[in-house]
Design a protein around this motif. Structure first.
Motif, PDB file in Angstrom:
ATOM      1  N   LEU A  60       0.721  -1.178   0.051  1.00  0.00           N
ATOM      2  CA  LEU A  60      -0.007  -0.090   0.161  1.00  0.00           C
ATOM      3  C   LEU A  60       0.886   1.214  -0.037  1.00  0.00           C
ATOM      4  CD1 LEU A  60      -2.097  -2.197   1.231  1.00  0.00           C
ATOM      5  CD2 LEU A  60      -3.387  -0.100   1.979  1.00  0.00           C
ATOM      6  N   VAL A  61       1.685   1.399   0.846  1.00  0.00           N
ATOM      7  CA  VAL A  61       2.699   2.668   0.965  1.00  0.00           C
ATOM      8  C   VAL A  61       3.423   3.019  -0.121  1.00  0.00           C
ATOM      9  CG1 VAL A  61       4.519   3.536   2.211  1.00  0.00           C
ATOM     10  CG2 VAL A  61       2.952   2.348   3.441  1.00  0.00           C
ATOM     11  N   GLY A  62       4.044   1.935  -0.812  1.00  0.00           N
ATOM     12  CA  GLY A  62       4.586   1.988  -2.123  1.00  0.00           C
ATOM     13  C   GLY A  62       3.792   2.310  -3.467  1.00  0.00           C
ATOM     14  N   GLY A  63       2.591   1.745  -3.390  1.00  0.00           N
ATOM     15  CA  GLY A  63       1.404   2.042  -4.356  1.00  0.00           C
ATOM     16  C   GLY A  63       1.120   3.417  -4.436  1.00  0.00           C
ATOM     17  N   GLN A  64       0.687   3.760  -3.034  1.00  0.00           N
ATOM     18  CA  GLN A  64       0.203   5.282  -3.023  1.00  0.00           C
ATOM     19  C   GLN A  64       1.465   6.171  -3.329  1.00  0.00           C
ATOM     20  OE1 GLN A  64      -2.685   6.052  -2.435  1.00  0.00           O
ATOM     21  NE2 GLN A  64      -2.847   7.875  -1.404  1.00  0.00           N
ATOM     22  N   PHE A  65       2.528   5.916  -2.965  1.00  0.00           N
ATOM     23  CA  PHE A  65       3.731   6.946  -3.307  1.00  0.00           C
ATOM     24  C   PHE A  65       3.831   6.932  -4.969  1.00  0.00           C
ATOM     25  CE2 PHE A  65       8.106   7.821  -4.392  1.00  0.00           C
ATOM     26  CZ  PHE A  65       8.173   9.014  -3.711  1.00  0.00           C
ATOM     27  N   ALA A  66       3.718   5.890  -5.285  1.00  0.00           N
ATOM     28  CA  ALA A  66       3.921   5.680  -6.974  1.00  0.00           C
ATOM     29  C   ALA A  66       2.599   6.277  -7.480  1.00  0.00           C
ATOM     30  CB  ALA A  66       3.998   4.421  -7.577  1.00  0.00           C
ATOM     31  N   ASP A  67       1.569   6.102  -6.993  1.00  0.00           N
ATOM     32  CA  ASP A  67       0.191   6.889  -7.542  1.00  0.00           C
ATOM     33  C   ASP A  67       0.431   8.355  -7.442  1.00  0.00           C
ATOM     34  OD1 ASP A  67      -1.776   5.728  -8.645  1.00  0.00           O
ATOM     35  OD2 ASP A  67      -3.257   6.468  -7.049  1.00  0.00           O
ATOM     36  N   LEU A  68       0.960   8.769  -6.451  1.00  0.00           N
ATOM     37  CA  LEU A  68       1.012  10.213  -6.229  1.00  0.00           C
ATOM     38  C   LEU A  68       1.801  10.959  -7.210  1.00  0.00           C
ATOM     39  CD1 LEU A  68       0.921  10.548  -2.244  1.00  0.00           C
ATOM     40  CD2 LEU A  68      -0.956  11.263  -3.697  1.00  0.00           C
ATOM     41  N   THR A  69       3.073  10.305  -7.538  1.00  0.00           N
ATOM     42  CA  THR A  69       4.013  10.595  -8.377  1.00  0.00           C
ATOM     43  C   THR A  69       3.818  10.332  -9.691  1.00  0.00           C
ATOM     44  OG1 THR A  69       5.289   8.928  -7.838  1.00  0.00           O
ATOM     45  CG2 THR A  69       5.765  10.791  -6.602  1.00  0.00           C
ATOM     46  N   ALA A  70       2.751   9.692 -10.181  1.00  0.00           N
ATOM     47  CA  ALA A  70       2.590   9.455 -11.495  1.00  0.00           C
ATOM     48  C   ALA A  70       1.721  10.602 -12.144  1.00  0.00           C
ATOM     49  CB  ALA A  70       1.482   8.169 -11.664  1.00  0.00           C
ATOM     50  N   SER A  71       2.045  10.924 -13.443  1.00  0.00           N
ATOM     51  CA  SER A  71       1.308  11.871 -14.153  1.00  0.00           C
ATOM     52  C   SER A  71       0.737  11.278 -15.454  1.00  0.00           C
ATOM     53  CB  SER A  71       2.338  12.995 -14.734  1.00  0.00           C
ATOM     54  OG  SER A  71       2.972  12.540 -15.670  1.00  0.00           O
ATOM     55  N   THR A  72      -0.191  11.746 -16.199  1.00  0.00           N
ATOM     56  CA  THR A  72      -0.976  11.125 -17.061  1.00  0.00           C
ATOM     57  C   THR A  72      -0.103  11.085 -18.323  1.00  0.00           C
ATOM     58  OG1 THR A  72      -1.938  13.422 -17.518  1.00  0.00           O
ATOM     59  CG2 THR A  72      -3.164  11.750 -16.684  1.00  0.00           C
ATOM     60  N   GLU A  73       1.280  12.006 -18.530  1.00  0.00           N
ATOM     61  CA  GLU A  73       1.999  11.942 -19.438  1.00  0.00           C
ATOM     62  C   GLU A  73       2.951  10.913 -19.677  1.00  0.00           C
ATOM     63  OE1 GLU A  73       2.550  15.374 -17.938  1.00  0.00           O
ATOM     64  OE2 GLU A  73       0.512  15.736 -18.778  1.00  0.00           O
ATOM     65  N   ASP A  74       3.369  10.345 -18.580  1.00  0.00           N
ATOM     66  CA  ASP A  74       4.539   9.154 -18.466  1.00  0.00           C
ATOM     67  C   ASP A  74       4.134   7.729 -18.307  1.00  0.00           C
ATOM     68  OD1 ASP A  74       5.965  10.247 -15.177  1.00  0.00           O
ATOM     69  OD2 ASP A  74       4.100   9.531 -15.779  1.00  0.00           O
ATOM     70  N   GLN A  75       2.782   7.779 -18.102  1.00  0.00           N
ATOM     71  CA  GLN A  75       2.189   6.340 -17.745  1.00  0.00           C
ATOM     72  C   GLN A  75       1.918   5.517 -18.738  1.00  0.00           C
ATOM     73  OE1 GLN A  75       2.591   5.093 -14.740  1.00  0.00           O
ATOM     74  NE2 GLN A  75       3.905   6.865 -14.469  1.00  0.00           N
ATOM     75  N   CYS A  76       1.924   4.124 -18.863  1.00  0.00           N
ATOM     76  CA  CYS A  76       1.255   3.226 -19.719  1.00  0.00           C
ATOM     77  C   CYS A  76       0.494   2.466 -19.141  1.00  0.00           C
ATOM     78  CB  CYS A  76       2.381   2.585 -20.513  1.00  0.00           C
ATOM     79  SG  CYS A  76       3.590   1.796 -19.633  1.00  0.00           S
ATOM     80  N   GLY A  77      -0.028   1.405 -19.580  1.00  0.00           N
ATOM     81  CA  GLY A  77      -0.928   0.559 -18.997  1.00  0.00           C
ATOM     82  C   GLY A  77      -0.148  -0.278 -17.885  1.00  0.00           C
ATOM     83  N   ASP A  78       1.140  -0.513 -18.200  1.00  0.00           N
ATOM     84  CA  ASP A  78       1.710  -1.501 -17.357  1.00  0.00           C
ATOM     85  C   ASP A  78       2.121  -0.836 -15.970  1.00  0.00           C
ATOM     86  OD1 ASP A  78       2.132  -3.352 -19.199  1.00  0.00           O
ATOM     87  OD2 ASP A  78       4.097  -3.116 -19.943  1.00  0.00           O
ATOM     88  N   GLY A  79       2.417   0.416 -16.049  1.00  0.00           N
ATOM     89  CA  GLY A  79       2.767   1.161 -14.780  1.00  0.00           C
ATOM     90  C   GLY A  79       1.283   1.285 -14.020  1.00  0.00           C
ATOM     91  N   ILE A  80       0.291   1.265 -14.431  1.00  0.00           N
ATOM     92  CA  ILE A  80      -0.984   1.416 -13.961  1.00  0.00           C
ATOM     93  C   ILE A  80      -1.221   0.141 -13.307  1.00  0.00           C
ATOM     94  CG2 ILE A  80      -3.594   1.832 -14.199  1.00  0.00           C
ATOM     95  CD1 ILE A  80      -3.006   3.401 -16.807  1.00  0.00           C
ATOM     96  N   GLY A  81      -1.032  -1.176 -13.917  1.00  0.00           N
ATOM     97  CA  GLY A  81      -0.981  -2.566 -13.347  1.00  0.00           C
ATOM     98  C   GLY A  81      -0.486  -2.514 -12.101  1.00  0.00           C
ATOM     99  N   GLU A  82       0.947  -2.008 -12.049  1.00  0.00           N
ATOM    100  CA  GLU A  82       1.826  -2.089 -11.107  1.00  0.00           C
ATOM    101  C   GLU A  82       1.217  -1.269  -9.734  1.00  0.00           C
ATOM    102  OE1 GLU A  82       4.485  -3.864 -10.349  1.00  0.00           O
ATOM    103  OE2 GLU A  82       5.338  -2.656  -8.654  1.00  0.00           O
ATOM    104  N   ARG A  83       0.708  -0.165 -10.233  1.00  0.00           N
ATOM    105  CA  ARG A  83       0.461   0.523  -9.084  1.00  0.00           C
ATOM    106  C   ARG A  83      -0.864   0.119  -8.540  1.00  0.00           C
ATOM    107  NH1 ARG A  83       0.947   4.353 -12.668  1.00  0.00           N
ATOM    108  NH2 ARG A  83      -0.995   5.298 -12.586  1.00  0.00           N
ATOM    109  N   HIS A  84      -1.769  -0.389  -9.393  1.00  0.00           N
ATOM    110  CA  HIS A  84      -3.079  -0.814  -8.680  1.00  0.00           C
ATOM    111  C   HIS A  84      -2.627  -2.112  -7.894  1.00  0.00           C
ATOM    112  CE1 HIS A  84      -5.049   2.166 -10.942  1.00  0.00           C
ATOM    113  NE2 HIS A  84      -5.932   1.519 -11.400  1.00  0.00           N
ATOM    114  N   SER A  85      -1.571  -2.826  -8.308  1.00  0.00           N
ATOM    115  CA  SER A  85      -1.586  -4.026  -7.572  1.00  0.00           C
ATOM    116  C   SER A  85      -0.891  -3.863  -6.203  1.00  0.00           C
ATOM    117  CB  SER A  85      -0.413  -4.842  -8.604  1.00  0.00           C
ATOM    118  OG  SER A  85       0.298  -6.017  -7.905  1.00  0.00           O
ATOM    119  N   ARG A  86      -0.111  -2.803  -5.999  1.00  0.00           N
ATOM    120  CA  ARG A  86       0.230  -2.480  -4.895  1.00  0.00           C
ATOM    121  C   ARG A  86      -0.551  -1.626  -4.137  1.00  0.00           C
ATOM    122  NH1 ARG A  86       5.729   0.168  -6.743  1.00  0.00           N
ATOM    123  NH2 ARG A  86       6.390   0.265  -4.402  1.00  0.00           N
ATOM    124  N   LYS A  87      -1.214  -0.700  -4.616  1.00  0.00           N
ATOM    125  CA  LYS A  87      -2.345   0.235  -3.772  1.00  0.00           C
ATOM    126  C   LYS A  87      -3.239  -0.464  -3.111  1.00  0.00           C
ATOM    127  CE  LYS A  87      -4.867   3.393  -5.341  1.00  0.00           C
ATOM    128  NZ  LYS A  87      -5.451   4.555  -6.118  1.00  0.00           N
TER     129      LYS A  87
END
Ligand code: GRG
Length: 304
Positions: free
Chosen positions: A165-192
């Motif tokens: 959770l902690v790492g997923g939330q951190f990644a989520d907060l630092t993600a922007s719509t420009e630099d994200q692809c589907g894989d990054g989203i999957g990884e964040r959802h998986s943790r968060k």
């Protein structure tokens, strides 16, 4: 399988009042009330903890813990405290998630977010209080032997950790719509979100005596389910109303979610992929009347 926007709203709405789930849900709520009624609930901090915890949530994660235990031959009574610990962790995470420095949301579970009702500093401490309460509950759970207590504590701590959770939330907060692809989203959802779902079902299975292979299967089921749930939550954020969801919506408009990047249908397709994967895992090696399969089918309108 979700096939329309209204289906997602309906899913979250019906999760609140699905009669077959009333018994375990009421058992969880009564036990949570008891576990947090030790005397310091009279203090402002205790009041804030109970405000966040006992607010009308769907209790989906503790229901998963109970159903996973029952799938492996355990009982509601035997796993109830662990289910309550899972809900304490979830409630702690919701408090933090709503803070102005995170999602900056004012409404949660049909009422003011904890920091709006109690102030930021009290909300932050209430979150830490609930997190420590979760581990205290497991460490002193009468129904568990020493080995089970220690295993469940390890599973839950792993879910909260930077790998979860902690790492997923951190990644989520630092993600922007420009630099994200589907894989990054999957990884964040998986943790968060997936990490706590995985821990919920794995700990239920562990309490019921499941071995390593079954626990791994449960983890994998939980990770897929959590990812699907987060995609559906993202779709609801884009399409739902505060009234139905009981919380602020439209918070993700500038966030990298699939519902934003690929549209509502993209979000629904991703949820469906994960639900299918979860269903395959679930129906592997299971008895016909599996309570976890029933919960899955009831919640997501999936064929049993
Ligand atoms: C210290 C435990 C802890 C966590 C810190 C803030 C944070 C790191 C993580 C946030 C994780 C989070 C809130 C993910 C969102 C998951 C999600 C879909 C929440 C909504 O779940 P529902 O719909 O809510 O089941 P209810 O209110 O029904 O329980």
């Amino acid at each position: 399988m979700p096939d329309s926007r209204s289906r997602v709203e309906n899913m979250f709405r019906t999760m609140h009042r699905t009669a077959p789930l009333d018994r375990p849900r009421q058992a969880v709520e009564a036990r949570l009330d008891m576990l947090t009624s030790s005397g310091d609930e009279a203090s402002r901090l205790g009041e804030a903890m109970r405000y966040a915890l006992l607010a009308p949530g769907k209790r989906f994660r503790p229901l998963l813990t109970i159903a996973a235990a029952e799938r492996h031959g355990g009982s509601l009574e035997g796993v109830l405290d662990v289910a309550c610990a899972v809900e304490c962790i979830h409630a702690a995470s919701l408090i933090l998630d709503d803070l102005p420095c995170m999602d900056d949301a004012e409404f949660r579970r049909g009422r003011q977010a904890t920091h709006v009702a109690f102030g930021e500093s009290t909300a932050l401490l209430a979150s830490v209080g609930l997190l420590s309460k979760a581990f205290e509950i497991v460490a002193s759970a009468q129904a568990l032997d020493t080995a089970a207590r220690s295993d469940v504590i390890a599973v839950l701590a792993g879910a909260v950790s930077p790998a979860g959770l902690v790492g997923g939330q951190f990644a989520d907060l630092t993600a922007s719509t420009e630099d994200q692809c589907g894989d990054g989203i999957g990884e964040r959802h998986s943790r968060k979100t997936g990490a706590l779902f995985a821990a919920a079902v794995e700990s239920g299975a562990r309490v019921a005596g499941a071995g390593i292979a079954e626990r791994a299967l449960m983890r994998s089921f939980g990770l897929n389910l959590g990812q699907a749930y987060q995609h559906l939550d993202d779709v609801a954020d884009a399409t739902g109303s505060t009234e139905t969801m009981g919380k602020d919506v439209g918070k993700d408009a500038n966030r990298a979610t699939l519902a934003v990047l690929d549209g509502i249908d993209g979000g629904l397709r991703a949820a469906d992929r994960h639900l299918r994967a979860a269903a395959v895992i679930l129906h592997h090696n299971t008895a016909e009347r599996d309570p976890l399969a029933r919960l899955f089918a009831t919640t997501f309108g999936w064929p049993a």
